[in-house]
Design a protein around this motif. Structure first.
Motif, PDB file in Angstrom:
ATOM      1  N   HIS A   1     -16.336   5.258  -1.882  1.00 21.56           N
ATOM      2  CA  HIS A   1     -16.348   5.208  -0.423  1.00 21.56           C
ATOM      3  C   HIS A   1     -17.457   6.103   0.148  1.00 21.56           C
ATOM      4  O   HIS A   1     -18.197   5.702   1.057  1.00 21.56           O
TER       5      HIS A   1
ATOM      6  N   MET B   1      -8.274   5.509  -0.085  1.00 16.75           N
ATOM      7  CA  MET B   1      -7.798   4.496  -1.017  1.00 16.75           C
ATOM      8  C   MET B   1      -6.305   4.673  -1.236  1.00 16.75           C
ATOM      9  O   MET B   1      -5.860   5.725  -1.697  1.00 16.75           O
TER      10      MET B   1
ATOM     11  N   THR C   1      -7.148   0.938  -8.217  1.00 13.20           N
ATOM     12  CA  THR C   1      -6.136   1.506  -7.319  1.00 13.20           C
ATOM     13  C   THR C   1      -4.718   1.055  -7.661  1.00 13.20           C
ATOM     14  O   THR C   1      -3.778   1.397  -6.948  1.00 13.20           O
TER      15      THR C   1
ATOM     16  N   HIS D   1      -9.233   1.090   4.643  1.00 14.61           N
ATOM     17  CA  HIS D   1      -9.594   1.069   3.236  1.00 14.61           C
ATOM     18  C   HIS D   1     -10.882   0.299   2.979  1.00 14.61           C
ATOM     19  O   HIS D   1     -11.505   0.478   1.941  1.00 14.61           O
TER      20      HIS D   1
ATOM     21  N   ASP E   1       0.841  -1.195   0.000  1.00 11.32           N
ATOM     22  CA  ASP E   1       0.000   0.000   0.000  1.00 11.32           C
ATOM     23  C   ASP E   1       0.879   1.248   0.000  1.00 11.32           C
ATOM     24  O   ASP E   1       1.726   1.432   0.879  1.00 11.32           O
TER      25      ASP E   1
END
Length: 294
Positions: free
Chosen positions: A156, A222, A243, A130, A112
């Motif tokens: 989201h 994200m 992503t 997330h 990430d």
């Protein structure tokens, strides 16, 4: 020694793949660097039978059960190179030399890459998340922030009102158009356009560029995800996800390289323990069928 399958990555997907192969009495080598993606979270949710359990305990119990099978070997190390060769594949580790196998399963997960906001990194998995399904319920219908890193923050923002009072912090990344604003209004989402400069406090207080502090119970954002370079070196095809890239696989979880399979977050544009375990089953069974069929 020629193993039937080398599994790179011993987290949930890799453990699950290994279990299928071990039960088929195949020689399995798991090489794991010990860097689970969810190692920052105190609890894991949404996995039937393990809801609320510590992620490390789930992984440790899975490893303990897998290692009961006599055909399984575990090496704690990082794989630095992998390549195809006659009859299979060879991998080279950082500390334990090289190993060979007829098939290869990449359960390497992803890394990430987080927004560069002061105070975010240390709250990742604790107050910054997330996945609403993994962590939303525990916020107790409290105050939730969505920190935009791209226009995908709309996803989201439209989900999270089911878990609490939601504010979308656009943070200079994008401005909702009229249609998007109408969707946010229907869901009762507030929009804050001031830039976020820092996250502070015991929970997740967002400090804004104009000096205001917005007190929150949790923040969702994200990350960008990055794959292990092993797949690229092997020539495995990729898919551009929302992503970041993930590995292209067929229904057996075989990649574009014959004999190389992938599972977990590396091959799925979504991340949860339950999904990783399920995908590991498919990759383990797929690799076994490949061995049977030559």
């Amino acid at each position: 020694m020629m193993h039937d399958v080398i599994i790179v990555g011993g987290s949930y997907a890799g453990l699950s793949a290994g279990l299928q192969l071990a039960r088929a009495r195949r020689k399995v080598l798991v090489i794991d660097a010990g860097l689970r993606r969810n190692r920052f979270a105190a609890t894991s949710h949404g996995f039937l039978g393990q809801d609320g359990q510590a992620p490390g305990i789930i992984a440790a119990e899975g490893r303990s059960q897998l290692m009961e099978y006599p055909t399984v070997t575990w090496v704690q190390d990082s794989v630095v190179q992998a390549e195809a060769e006659q009859g299979g594949f060879s991998v080279r580790t950082q500390c334990n030399g090289g190993f060979q196998a007829k098939r290869l399963i990449l359960a390497t997960g992803v890394v990430d890459e987080l927004p560069g906001i002061d105070g975010l990194q240390e709250r990742w998995g604790k107050r910054v998340f997330h996945c609403p399904y993994c962590h939303g319920y525990e916020l107790g219908q409290g105050r939730i922030g969505v920190l935009a890193t791209s226009p995908l923050a709309m996803h989201h923002a439209l989900m999270l009102p089911d878990w609490g009072s939601t504010t979308l912090f656009t943070n200079g990344v994008f401005t909702p158009n009229a249609e998007q604003q109408a969707q946010l209004d229907r869901r009762g989402v507030s929009v804050e356009s001031a830039a976020v400069t820092r996250i502070s406090g015991e929970r997740a207080d967002l400090e804004l560029a104009d000096g205001r502090i917005v007190q929150l119970d949790g923040v969702f954002t994200m990350s960008r995800t990055r794959l292990s370079p092993l797949a690229e070196r092997l020539g495995c095809g990729r898919v551009d996800g929302p992503t970041g890239p993930y590995l292209h696989t067929d229904e057996t979880r075989q990649t574009s390289v014959a004999g190389v399979f992938a599972c977990g977050d590396a091959s799925l544009a979504a991340g949860s323990v339950a999904l990783a375990v399920a995908e590991g089953v498919r990759a383990g069974v797929g690799a076994h069928f490949s061995l049977i069929n030559g």
